[in-house]
Scaffold this motif. Structure first.
Motif, PDB file in Angstrom:
ATOM      1  N   ASP A  77     -29.803 -32.591  51.137  1.00 42.64           N
ATOM      2  CA  ASP A  77     -29.691 -33.760  50.270  1.00 42.64           C
ATOM      3  C   ASP A  77     -29.506 -34.990  51.162  1.00 42.64           C
ATOM      4  O   ASP A  77     -28.423 -35.226  51.694  1.00 42.64           O
ATOM      5  CB  ASP A  77     -28.501 -33.616  49.321  1.00 42.64           C
ATOM      6  CG  ASP A  77     -28.419 -34.753  48.316  1.00 42.64           C
ATOM      7  OD1 ASP A  77     -29.152 -35.759  48.482  1.00 42.64           O
ATOM      8  OD2 ASP A  77     -27.614 -34.655  47.376  1.00 42.64           O
ATOM      9  N   PRO A  78     -30.566 -35.782  51.360  1.00 45.15           N
ATOM     10  CA  PRO A  78     -30.469 -36.950  52.236  1.00 45.15           C
ATOM     11  C   PRO A  78     -29.419 -37.969  51.803  1.00 45.15           C
ATOM     12  O   PRO A  78     -29.026 -38.833  52.590  1.00 45.15           O
ATOM     13  CB  PRO A  78     -31.877 -37.554  52.168  1.00 45.15           C
ATOM     14  CG  PRO A  78     -32.759 -36.424  51.739  1.00 45.15           C
ATOM     15  CD  PRO A  78     -31.915 -35.588  50.824  1.00 45.15           C
ATOM     16  N   ARG A  79     -28.936 -37.849  50.564  1.00 47.36           N
ATOM     17  CA  ARG A  79     -27.914 -38.794  50.092  1.00 47.36           C
ATOM     18  C   ARG A  79     -26.532 -38.466  50.642  1.00 47.36           C
ATOM     19  O   ARG A  79     -25.623 -39.302  50.595  1.00 47.36           O
ATOM     20  CB  ARG A  79     -27.877 -38.788  48.565  1.00 47.36           C
ATOM     21  CG  ARG A  79     -29.166 -39.258  47.891  1.00 47.36           C
ATOM     22  CD  ARG A  79     -29.128 -38.989  46.407  1.00 47.36           C
ATOM     23  NE  ARG A  79     -29.016 -37.554  46.125  1.00 47.36           N
ATOM     24  CZ  ARG A  79     -28.952 -37.032  44.905  1.00 47.36           C
ATOM     25  NH1 ARG A  79     -29.002 -37.834  43.850  1.00 47.36           N
ATOM     26  NH2 ARG A  79     -28.857 -35.722  44.737  1.00 47.36           N
ATOM     27  N   LYS A  80     -26.364 -37.231  51.154  1.00 49.82           N
ATOM     28  CA  LYS A  80     -25.066 -36.834  51.695  1.00 49.82           C
ATOM     29  C   LYS A  80     -25.005 -37.173  53.179  1.00 49.82           C
ATOM     30  O   LYS A  80     -25.858 -36.729  53.951  1.00 49.82           O
ATOM     31  CB  LYS A  80     -24.847 -35.333  51.490  1.00 49.82           C
ATOM     32  CG  LYS A  80     -24.733 -34.929  50.025  1.00 49.82           C
ATOM     33  CD  LYS A  80     -24.483 -33.438  49.888  1.00 49.82           C
ATOM     34  CE  LYS A  80     -24.349 -33.031  48.428  1.00 49.82           C
ATOM     35  NZ  LYS A  80     -24.131 -31.562  48.276  1.00 49.82           N
ATOM     36  N   PRO A  81     -24.026 -37.950  53.599  1.00 49.32           N
ATOM     37  CA  PRO A  81     -23.966 -38.337  55.014  1.00 49.32           C
ATOM     38  C   PRO A  81     -23.687 -37.149  55.923  1.00 49.32           C
ATOM     39  O   PRO A  81     -23.003 -36.198  55.547  1.00 49.32           O
ATOM     40  CB  PRO A  81     -22.805 -39.343  55.047  1.00 49.32           C
ATOM     41  CG  PRO A  81     -21.961 -38.997  53.857  1.00 49.32           C
ATOM     42  CD  PRO A  81     -22.913 -38.498  52.822  1.00 49.32           C
ATOM     43  N   VAL A  82     -24.241 -37.224  57.130  1.00 52.87           N
ATOM     44  CA  VAL A  82     -24.032 -36.213  58.156  1.00 52.87           C
ATOM     45  C   VAL A  82     -23.218 -36.831  59.284  1.00 52.87           C
ATOM     46  O   VAL A  82     -23.477 -37.963  59.702  1.00 52.87           O
ATOM     47  CB  VAL A  82     -25.384 -35.697  58.690  1.00 52.87           C
ATOM     48  CG1 VAL A  82     -25.200 -34.847  59.932  1.00 52.87           C
ATOM     49  CG2 VAL A  82     -26.115 -34.916  57.612  1.00 52.87           C
ATOM     50  N   ASP A  83     -22.223 -36.105  59.759  1.00 53.22           N
ATOM     51  CA  ASP A  83     -21.415 -36.543  60.890  1.00 53.22           C
ATOM     52  C   ASP A  83     -21.976 -35.890  62.150  1.00 53.22           C
ATOM     53  O   ASP A  83     -21.734 -34.706  62.402  1.00 53.22           O
ATOM     54  CB  ASP A  83     -19.957 -36.120  60.676  1.00 53.22           C
ATOM     55  CG  ASP A  83     -19.024 -36.622  61.766  1.00 53.22           C
ATOM     56  OD1 ASP A  83     -19.499 -36.886  62.888  1.00 53.22           O
ATOM     57  OD2 ASP A  83     -17.809 -36.736  61.498  1.00 53.22           O
ATOM     58  N   PRO A  84     -22.753 -36.625  62.968  1.00 54.85           N
ATOM     59  CA  PRO A  84     -23.397 -35.993  64.129  1.00 54.85           C
ATOM     60  C   PRO A  84     -22.399 -35.488  65.167  1.00 54.85           C
ATOM     61  O   PRO A  84     -22.657 -34.480  65.829  1.00 54.85           O
ATOM     62  CB  PRO A  84     -24.290 -37.104  64.696  1.00 54.85           C
ATOM     63  CG  PRO A  84     -23.739 -38.376  64.133  1.00 54.85           C
ATOM     64  CD  PRO A  84     -23.140 -38.036  62.819  1.00 54.85           C
ATOM     65  N   ASP A  85     -21.280 -36.159  65.309  1.00 56.40           N
ATOM     66  CA  ASP A  85     -20.269 -35.703  66.278  1.00 56.40           C
ATOM     67  C   ASP A  85     -19.655 -34.378  65.838  1.00 56.40           C
ATOM     68  O   ASP A  85     -19.427 -33.480  66.663  1.00 56.40           O
ATOM     69  CB  ASP A  85     -19.177 -36.758  66.451  1.00 56.40           C
ATOM     70  CG  ASP A  85     -19.684 -38.024  67.122  1.00 56.40           C
ATOM     71  OD1 ASP A  85     -20.663 -37.934  67.895  1.00 56.40           O
ATOM     72  OD2 ASP A  85     -19.107 -39.092  66.881  1.00 56.40           O
ATOM     73  N   LEU A  86     -19.406 -34.244  64.541  1.00 57.81           N
ATOM     74  CA  LEU A  86     -18.862 -32.992  64.031  1.00 57.81           C
ATOM     75  C   LEU A  86     -19.890 -31.874  64.145  1.00 57.81           C
ATOM     76  O   LEU A  86     -19.554 -30.738  64.518  1.00 57.81           O
ATOM     77  CB  LEU A  86     -18.429 -33.162  62.572  1.00 57.81           C
ATOM     78  CG  LEU A  86     -17.856 -31.925  61.886  1.00 57.81           C
ATOM     79  CD1 LEU A  86     -16.669 -31.367  62.657  1.00 57.81           C
ATOM     80  CD2 LEU A  86     -17.466 -32.248  60.445  1.00 57.81           C
ATOM     81  N   ALA A  87     -21.141 -32.176  63.837  1.00 57.47           N
ATOM     82  CA  ALA A  87     -22.194 -31.169  63.972  1.00 57.47           C
ATOM     83  C   ALA A  87     -22.274 -30.664  65.408  1.00 57.47           C
ATOM     84  O   ALA A  87     -22.394 -29.452  65.649  1.00 57.47           O
ATOM     85  CB  ALA A  87     -23.536 -31.753  63.539  1.00 57.47           C
ATOM     86  N   LEU A  88     -22.177 -31.580  66.364  1.00 56.61           N
ATOM     87  CA  LEU A  88     -22.223 -31.182  67.773  1.00 56.61           C
ATOM     88  C   LEU A  88     -21.020 -30.327  68.142  1.00 56.61           C
ATOM     89  O   LEU A  88     -21.160 -29.299  68.825  1.00 56.61           O
ATOM     90  CB  LEU A  88     -22.280 -32.421  68.668  1.00 56.61           C
ATOM     91  CG  LEU A  88     -22.248 -32.154  70.177  1.00 56.61           C
ATOM     92  CD1 LEU A  88     -23.417 -31.257  70.597  1.00 56.61           C
ATOM     93  CD2 LEU A  88     -22.270 -33.472  70.947  1.00 56.61           C
ATOM     94  N   ALA A  89     -19.850 -30.710  67.682  1.00 59.23           N
ATOM     95  CA  ALA A  89     -18.634 -29.945  68.004  1.00 59.23           C
ATOM     96  C   ALA A  89     -18.725 -28.535  67.415  1.00 59.23           C
ATOM     97  O   ALA A  89     -18.340 -27.558  68.069  1.00 59.23           O
ATOM     98  CB  ALA A  89     -17.403 -30.673  67.471  1.00 59.23           C
ATOM     99  N   GLN A  90     -19.235 -28.405  66.200  1.00 56.48           N
ATOM    100  CA  GLN A  90     -19.362 -27.082  65.575  1.00 56.48           C
ATOM    101  C   GLN A  90     -20.385 -26.234  66.327  1.00 56.48           C
ATOM    102  O   GLN A  90     -20.167 -25.032  66.561  1.00 56.48           O
ATOM    103  CB  GLN A  90     -19.747 -27.238  64.108  1.00 56.48           C
ATOM    104  CG  GLN A  90     -18.638 -27.849  63.262  1.00 56.48           C
ATOM    105  CD  GLN A  90     -19.049 -28.080  61.822  1.00 56.48           C
ATOM    106  OE1 GLN A  90     -20.231 -27.993  61.467  1.00 56.48           O
ATOM    107  NE2 GLN A  90     -18.085 -28.381  60.967  1.00 56.48           N
ATOM    108  N   TRP A  91     -21.490 -26.833  66.711  1.00 56.39           N
ATOM    109  CA  TRP A  91     -22.506 -26.119  67.471  1.00 56.39           C
ATOM    110  C   TRP A  91     -21.957 -25.668  68.821  1.00 56.39           C
ATOM    111  O   TRP A  91     -22.203 -24.531  69.256  1.00 56.39           O
ATOM    112  CB  TRP A  91     -23.714 -27.031  67.668  1.00 56.39           C
ATOM    113  CG  TRP A  91     -24.820 -26.445  68.493  1.00 56.39           C
ATOM    114  CD1 TRP A  91     -25.883 -25.714  68.047  1.00 56.39           C
ATOM    115  CD2 TRP A  91     -24.963 -26.518  69.914  1.00 56.39           C
ATOM    116  NE1 TRP A  91     -26.678 -25.340  69.100  1.00 56.39           N
ATOM    117  CE2 TRP A  91     -26.146 -25.818  70.250  1.00 56.39           C
ATOM    118  CE3 TRP A  91     -24.219 -27.124  70.925  1.00 56.39           C
ATOM    119  CZ2 TRP A  91     -26.594 -25.709  71.569  1.00 56.39           C
ATOM    120  CZ3 TRP A  91     -24.660 -27.000  72.240  1.00 56.39           C
ATOM    121  CH2 TRP A  91     -25.830 -26.306  72.554  1.00 56.39           C
TER     122      TRP A  91
END
Length: 257
Positions: free
Chosen positions: A18-32
């Motif tokens: 859902d492009p309307r939901k913001p993504v936190d790129p720093d959190l995505a990187l930390a989880q990865w």
């Protein structure tokens, strides 16, 4: 694995996006990075594929190819947004010494669509895989290939509905499959761990097992308890940010067999 340097959700090609939901790129990187570090702590080797600008889903490295006995069947993506990922994956394999590399004629999305057990190559049909991809894979790998029909768009790839635990022991969510495919699964895998709808909704089947440790979404506590009863060691991870694009542990992991 491929670092989520360019990860975002700017389009929707599955029901989770859902492009309307913001993504936190720093959190995505930390989880990865947590997932990568868990693999390393368990003694596994992790190779990295360089991310390409403009390809936000490239973090889902499992989709780029299927590798069995050193033979590489590349991907041909169904959606235009991901099609440039395919040559980047094949370049990586060629650059790293793989000589038996096949560029597919028919649409398949790597280990999203193909799941490898000890005896079989399972092929998910219905959403992102050409019906002709199964025969192409069987011819290339020389391994019996079983087609399974997916019927629920929330489980658009086979690796969202079924995971290999060890050898021919699998876990799967029956309602993701057509009645005929459920019958095939019961026949091939009578000892399978049967997941619930609640498990599947948590993306718990998008998991990776090394035969002992099973890495899966940390919210899937009920399934983790059942895995412990079978003698496995479940390891829960929070990949909730990547789930916004319809991916979790397995999607981020291409297994080099």
């Amino acid at each position: 694995m491929c670092r989520p340097t360019h990860f975002t959700v700017t389009y929707s090609i599955n029901p989770w996006m859902d492009p309307r939901k913001p993504v936190d790129p720093d959190l995505a990187l930390a989880q990865w990075e947590d997932l990568r570090d868990r693999y390393l702590s368990l003694g596994h080797t992790v190779h990295l594929l360089d991310p390409v600008p403009g390809l936000p889903d490239m973090v889902f490295a499992a989709n780029g190819a299927t590798v069995i006995d050193g033979r590489v069947l590349g991907a041909r993506f169904a959606n235009a947004q991901r099609q440039r990922e395919a040559p980047a994956h094949l370049d990586w394999y060629r650059d790293h010494g793989y000589t038996q590399v096949h560029e597919p004629e028919h649409v398949n999305e790597g280990e999203g669509d193909f799941v490898v057990t000890r005896s079989w190559l399972l092929s998910g049909q219905g959403f992102r895989n050409s019906p002709l991809a199964s025969a192409e894979a069987q011819e290339f790998f020389g391994r019996p290939t079983i087609s399974l029909e997916l019927v629920n768009p929330r489980y658009y790839h086979l690796d969202t509905a079924l995971a290999v635990l060890d050898g021919d022991l699998v876990m799967y969510y029956p309602a993701a499959f057509s009645p005929g495919s459920q019958a095939v699964l019961r026949s091939l895998f009578p000892d399978a761990l049967i997941a619930t709808e609640a498990d599947a909704e948590l993306f718990a089947l998008n998991a990776v097992s090394d035969g002992r440790h099973v890495l899966l979404p940390q919210a899937a506590t009920a399934l983790a308890d059942r895995l412990r009863e079978l003698g496995f060691e479940p390891i829960g991870l929070d990949l909730s940010e990547l789930l916004k694009a319809g991916g979790s542990v397995k999607c981020c992991t291409a297994e080099l067999r």
